[in-house]
Design an enzyme around this catalytic site. Structure first.
Site, PDB file in Angstrom:
ATOM      1  N   CYS A  85      33.876  37.860  30.960  1.00 56.31           N
ATOM      2  CA  CYS A  85      32.688  38.490  31.073  1.00 56.31           C
ATOM      3  C   CYS A  85      32.084  39.464  30.149  1.00 56.31           C
ATOM      4  O   CYS A  85      32.022  39.495  28.780  1.00 56.31           O
ATOM      5  CB  CYS A  85      32.207  38.654  32.529  1.00 56.31           C
ATOM      6  N   TYR A  86      31.876  40.782  30.571  1.00 50.71           N
ATOM      7  CA  TYR A  86      31.566  41.937  29.766  1.00 50.71           C
ATOM      8  C   TYR A  86      32.860  42.212  28.702  1.00 50.71           C
ATOM      9  O   TYR A  86      32.568  42.287  27.659  1.00 50.71           O
ATOM     10  CB  TYR A  86      31.566  43.229  30.764  1.00 50.71           C
ATOM     11  N   GLU A 141      38.674  34.779  37.857  1.00 50.08           N
ATOM     12  CA  GLU A 141      39.341  35.391  38.985  1.00 50.08           C
ATOM     13  C   GLU A 141      38.715  35.140  40.250  1.00 50.08           C
ATOM     14  O   GLU A 141      39.444  35.367  41.370  1.00 50.08           O
ATOM     15  CB  GLU A 141      39.460  36.902  38.681  1.00 50.08           C
ATOM     16  N   LYS A 178      47.542  44.248  50.131  1.00 48.03           N
ATOM     17  CA  LYS A 178      47.972  44.166  51.499  1.00 48.03           C
ATOM     18  C   LYS A 178      48.700  42.888  51.926  1.00 48.03           C
ATOM     19  O   LYS A 178      49.709  43.167  52.472  1.00 48.03           O
ATOM     20  CB  LYS A 178      46.597  43.891  52.207  1.00 48.03           C
ATOM     21  N   HIS A 226      33.960  34.104  35.180  1.00 45.80           N
ATOM     22  CA  HIS A 226      34.970  34.825  35.854  1.00 45.80           C
ATOM     23  C   HIS A 226      35.900  33.894  36.481  1.00 45.80           C
ATOM     24  O   HIS A 226      35.700  33.163  37.512  1.00 45.80           O
ATOM     25  CB  HIS A 226      34.206  35.353  37.200  1.00 45.80           C
ATOM     26  N   ASP A 252      50.374  48.852  57.033  1.00 40.42           N
ATOM     27  CA  ASP A 252      50.955  49.734  56.059  1.00 40.42           C
ATOM     28  C   ASP A 252      52.123  50.666  56.258  1.00 40.42           C
ATOM     29  O   ASP A 252      53.109  50.857  55.844  1.00 40.42           O
ATOM     30  CB  ASP A 252      49.674  50.077  55.117  1.00 40.42           C
ATOM     31  N   GLY A 303      31.785  44.232  33.670  1.00 42.44           N
ATOM     32  CA  GLY A 303      31.204  45.530  33.793  1.00 42.44           C
ATOM     33  C   GLY A 303      29.673  45.571  33.616  1.00 42.44           C
ATOM     34  O   GLY A 303      29.188  44.439  33.612  1.00 42.44           O
TER      35      GLY A 303
END
Length: 519
Positions: A86-87, A176, A375, A174, A232, A59
């Site tokens: 992180c945050y 991710e 997606k 991070h 989609d 954040g």
């Protein structure tokens, strides 16, 4: 839809960081279902979800400021493993009695992390040191009672800490993002080993269960599907066709803002001569949209006009069809989150009508069978359903179409210019074999006009911007490195074959800071 309740779930609590959807994507790559919720979500609601694990995201704030995004200390005593990133790591320490301060030296970018406890369940099998992505101004200066430091860097004494007995893990970097060398393994260790998830969430299960649920939810109701021919809406249409058959009418609105010859291609696939047993209606509404867009230059207004006109067209078609109980939309999970309903992200997308219809639309209910999928997961469902690969692997195309790839006022002539330029760019990308590696590429028409020379005459014409990006999940994107010869050939062809264009640019900006679209 209730099908997600039948699966183990890890929840991501969003504190406003830029990579939050990416965290959920990584969890799903472990075949574990994951959803994003705002940090404002009441603790009782979180408890009622019975998550197998909780991840606190990054954040933009400092945890010690009065207006900081916070969480209840009770979150850490639910008996559920919690991973703070992180945050989220700083917040965990701050709330549980540790200390967070302004760092003497900010850390940003790829950083060498030394693992002090390589036997930690989070770092199992990962060699020390390991390269990780740092992005922080503050640091944990004192860990909370019960924690031990498990990793550090040259500038950061607490790069990771854990209280394994309580299932609490704090990571300052991070995991991710792809820049963190073994980040996915760390998330996998947390989700499968620490949280004990079985990793049995599959797209084929999703498809079959969704079809059954749609069938029981809709019964003999009449369904109207907004079919754009994109991935989609196409996957949503086939799910509905398998669920309710002839009770489904697919309306394809050609708003005159599609790519070159695209309307005919959609009709070829979904129309009466296509492989699907659908009721297909094509509405050629080009002039209607051009008229509404005349004189409008502001991108957000264009989006709203196009979206509202779509609804008007559907109302007109619904009246012709008679009774319509449900409207289907191909909304996917990033649309939900970016519309401000799934987490703390700002409202980035406004052309998706997410979460309900305006009062003046007389359908009973909206159906969004893909609203929990990313997606690439939608593509997997499409392949499982047997939808042709040329459609399943199509690049994303925005709902407002060329309306947002034309900067400034939209006119029929500008549409023709950008369609022709885009078709040339596509041909050259395909010839070079780049269509298989670039995630999304297109030509856009800038509002820049400049002086040029064509033959012996001076011109005052438009500039085309070419855009091509590579991305895994469309949350972040890097520019495609297109060989200069391909760009030069494309430029030559556009200048020679497309009237009223005398310059061609290549946009090399990544996302962030830019978006994938050019508007």
């Amino acid at each position: 839809m209730d099908h997600v309740q039948q699966h183990e779930k890890v929840i991501v609590i969003d504190f406003g960081g830029q990579y939050n959807q990416l965290v959920a994507r990584r969890v799903r790559e472990c075949s574990v279902y994951c959803e994003i919720y705002s940090y404002r979500t009441p603790l009782e609601q979180i408890r009622a979800m019975q998550p197998k694990g909780i991840i606190l995201t990054g954040g933009p704030n400092s945890v010690y400021t009065p207006d900081a995004a916070v969480c209840s200390p009770e979150l850490f005593s639910l008996g559920v493993p919690v991973l703070g990133l992180c945050y989220g790591a700083q917040l965990m320490q701050h709330v549980l009695g540790g200390q967070v301060e302004r760092a003497p030296e900010r850390e940003y970018g790829k950083t060498e992390v030394i693992l002090d406890e390589p036997k930690s369940a989070l770092f199992d099998g990962i060699a020390s040191p390991t390269t990780c992505w740092m992005s922080h101004n503050d640091y944990i200066s004192r860990i909370a009672d019960g924690f031990r430091v498990t990793a550090h860097t040259a500038n950061c004494p607490v790069a990771a800490a854990e209280d394994a007995a309580r299932g609490l893990y704090a990571i300052q970097f991070h995991p991710e993002v792809l820049h963190t060398e073994h980040g996915f393994e760390m998330i996998r260790h947390f989700v499968l080993d620490i949280c004990g998830c079985s990793g049995d969430w599959r797209m084929d299960d999703f498809a079959e269960r969704t079809i059954e649920e749609l069938r029981s939810r809709i019964g003999d109701g009449k369904v109207l599907c907004a079919l754009s021919g994109g991935v989609d809406s196409s996957v949503a249409a086939v799910l509905l066709a398998k669920a309710v058959g002839k009770n489904l009418t697919c309306v394809f609105v050609d708003h005159g803002l599609l790519r070159k010859n695209e309307g005919d291609m959609v009709e070829e696939v979904f129309g009466p001569n296509g492989p699907y047993d659908l009721q297909f209606v094509r509405v050629n509404a080009q002039e209607r949209f051009y008229k509404k867009l005349a004189g409008v230059t502001e991108p957000e207004r264009k989006r709203k006009i196009i979206g509202e006109e779509f609804i008007r067209v559907f109302e007109d078609e619904a009246k012709k069809i008679g009774r319509v109980d449900y409207l289907v939309q191909g909304t996917i999970y990033p649309d939900v989150v970016e519309s401000g309903l799934g987490g703390e992200s700002a409202t980035i997308k406004s052309h998706h009508n997410v979460g309900g219809l305006p009062d003046y639309v007389d359908f009973k209910e909206i159906v969004e069978p893909l609203r929990n999928l990313f997606k690439d997961e939608v593509r997997k469902v499409g392949r499982h359903l047997g939808i042709p690969e040329k459609l399943v692997s199509r690049q994303p195309f925005p709902g407002p179409g060329l309306g947002i790839r034309i900067i400034g006022e939209v006119t029929a002539e500008k549409v023709r210019i950008v369609q022709d330029a885009d078709a040339i760019f596509r041909e050259e990308m395909e010839k070079a074999g780049l269509d298989r590696t670039a995630s999304q590429y297109y030509a856009a028409l800038t509002n820049l006009r400049s002086v040029g020379v064509m033959g012996d005459e001076r011109t005052y014409d438009y500039a085309i911007a070419l855009r091509s990006v590579n991305t895994v999940d469309f949350m972040t994107a890097d520019v495609t490195e297109i060989p200069y010869t391909v760009l030069k050939t494309t430029m030559n062809r556009i200048i020679n074959e497309v009237e009223h264009v005398n310059r061609v640019f290549y946009d090399i900006t990544s996302k962030p800071p830019a978006t994938i679209e050019l508007e």
